[in-house]
Design an enzyme around this catalytic site. Structure first.
Site, PDB file in Angstrom:
ATOM      1  N   LYS A  83      -7.820   1.622   8.703  1.00  6.50           N
ATOM      2  CA  LYS A  83      -6.443   2.007   8.379  1.00  6.50           C
ATOM      3  C   LYS A  83      -6.431   3.499   8.045  1.00  6.50           C
ATOM      4  CE  LYS A  83      -2.729  -0.261   5.758  1.00  6.50           C
ATOM      5  NZ  LYS A  83      -2.465  -1.152   4.622  1.00  6.50           N
TER       6      LYS A  83
HETATM    7  O1  G3P Z   1      -0.039  -2.453   2.434  1.00  7.86           O
HETATM    8  C1  G3P Z   1       1.067  -1.733   2.814  1.00  7.86           C
HETATM    9  C2  G3P Z   1       2.381  -2.282   2.328  1.00  7.86           C
HETATM   10  O2  G3P Z   1       2.545  -3.606   2.744  1.00  7.86           O
HETATM   11  C3  G3P Z   1       2.669  -2.033   0.878  1.00  7.86           C
HETATM   12  O3  G3P Z   1       3.759  -2.769   0.401  1.00  7.86           O
HETATM   13  O4  G3P Z   1       5.097  -3.666  -1.474  1.00  7.86           O
HETATM   14  O5  G3P Z   1       3.520  -1.748  -1.881  1.00  7.86           O
HETATM   15  O6  G3P Z   1       5.629  -1.431  -0.590  1.00  7.86           O
HETATM   16  P1  G3P Z   1       4.536  -2.364  -0.959  1.00  7.86           P
END
Ligand code: G3P
Length: 217
Positions: A83
Site C-alpha cells: 500500500k
Molecule cells: O484503511 C483506509 C480507510 O478504510 C480508513 O477508513 O474510517 O479511518 O476513514 P477511516
C-alpha cells in the site's frame, strides 16, 4: 463484489473469515498501531488466516525508502499487497512494483484525477475514501461513480477498492456502481447480515415449530 475487512484485529479477521465473506484484508499505520503488535509479525499473522490480498502500507515518504520497505513486506507472503500513498513518490513506487508483478494498493485517493494517475501507474487497487469525503460535506459516492466511469472509458484494469466505509448503504451504493471491492470495519460487515424482518420471521417459524413438539435430530 469482493469484501475486504479494514482491520488489524486478528480475532475479528478469523471470526469473519469463517463466514466465507472475507476476500482480503486492508490495514493502515493507524490500525497497525492500535493492534499493539510488531508490524511484520502482524502482517504475517493476517496472511496465515486469509488467502486473498493483504494490504500492508509503507511508511516512508521517498521512493527509494518506500522500495526498501516494500521489499521487506513482500517477503512476508506472496499475497501481501503493498500500500502506497497517492503522492508522486508513491506512484513512482507503484509503477516500479507493478512492473515487477507485485500487487499495489494506492491509498488516500480523494479525487478522480488522482485515481486516473494511479491507474496509469499500474495500480492493482485504488482506494478512494468515501467516508472521509462525506465527513467534510463532499460526495464520497460521487467519487466512486466518476472513477468507475473513467476506468471503464479506458479499460483500466485497476480495481476500485472503496475505503473509509461507514455503513451498509456505502457498500450497497458502491456495488450498484460496479466498484470491485468494499473494505469495511468488521462491525459494518456484520451489519450487512441484519434485517429486522429476518429476525421476526425466524422467531415466528421457530415458535410454530415448537408447537409441533418435533425435533429433526
Ligand atoms: O484503511 C483506509 C480507510 O478504510 C480508513 O477508513 O474510517 O479511518 O476513514 P477511516
Amino acid at each position: 463484489m469482493k469484501f475486504f475487512v479494514d482491520t488489524a484485529d486478528i480475532a475479528e479477521i478469523k471470526d469473519l473469515a469463517a463466514t466465507g465473506m472475507v476476500d482480503g484484508v486492508t490495514t493502515n499505520p493507524s490500525l497497525a498501531a492500535k493492534s499493539g503488535k510488531k508490524f511484520l509479525d502482524l502482517i504475517a499473522e493476517i496472511c496465515a488466516v486469509v488467502t486473498g490480498p493483504v494490504s500492508a502500507e509503507v511508511t516512508a515518504l521517498d521512493h527509494a525508502t518506500m522500495m526498501k520497505e516494500a521489499n521487506v513486506l513482500k517477503k512476508i507472503a506472496p499475497h501481501v499487497t503493498i500500500k502506497v500513498p497517492l503522492t508522486p513518490d508513491g506512484l513512482k513506487t507503484c509503477k516500479a512494483l507493478s512492473d515487477d508483478g507485485t500487487m499495489v494498493n494506492v491509498t488516500l485517493c480523494f479525487s478522480p484525477a488522482q485515481a486516473l494517475l494511479a491507474a496509469k501507474a499500474g495500480a492493482t487497487f485504488i482506494s478512494p475514501f468515501v467516508g472521509r469525503l462525506d465527513d467534510i460535506g463532499s460526495d464520497g459516492m460521487g467519487l466512486i461513480s466518476d472513477i468507475c466511469t473513467i476506468y471503464k472509458n479506458y479499460g483500466y484494469k485497476t480495481e476500485v477498492l472503496v475505503a473509509s466505509i461507514r455503513h451498509p448503504m456505502h457498500v450497497v451504493s458502491a456495488a450498484k456502481l460496479g466498484a470491485h471491492v468494499s473494505t469495511m470495519p468488521p462491525a459494518t460487515l456484520r451489519q450487512l447480515f441484519n434485517h429486522p424482518l429476518t429476525d421476526k420471521g425466524l422467531k415466528a417459524f421457530l415458535d410454530d415449530w415448537a408447537k409441533t413438539g418435533q425435533s429433526i435430530l
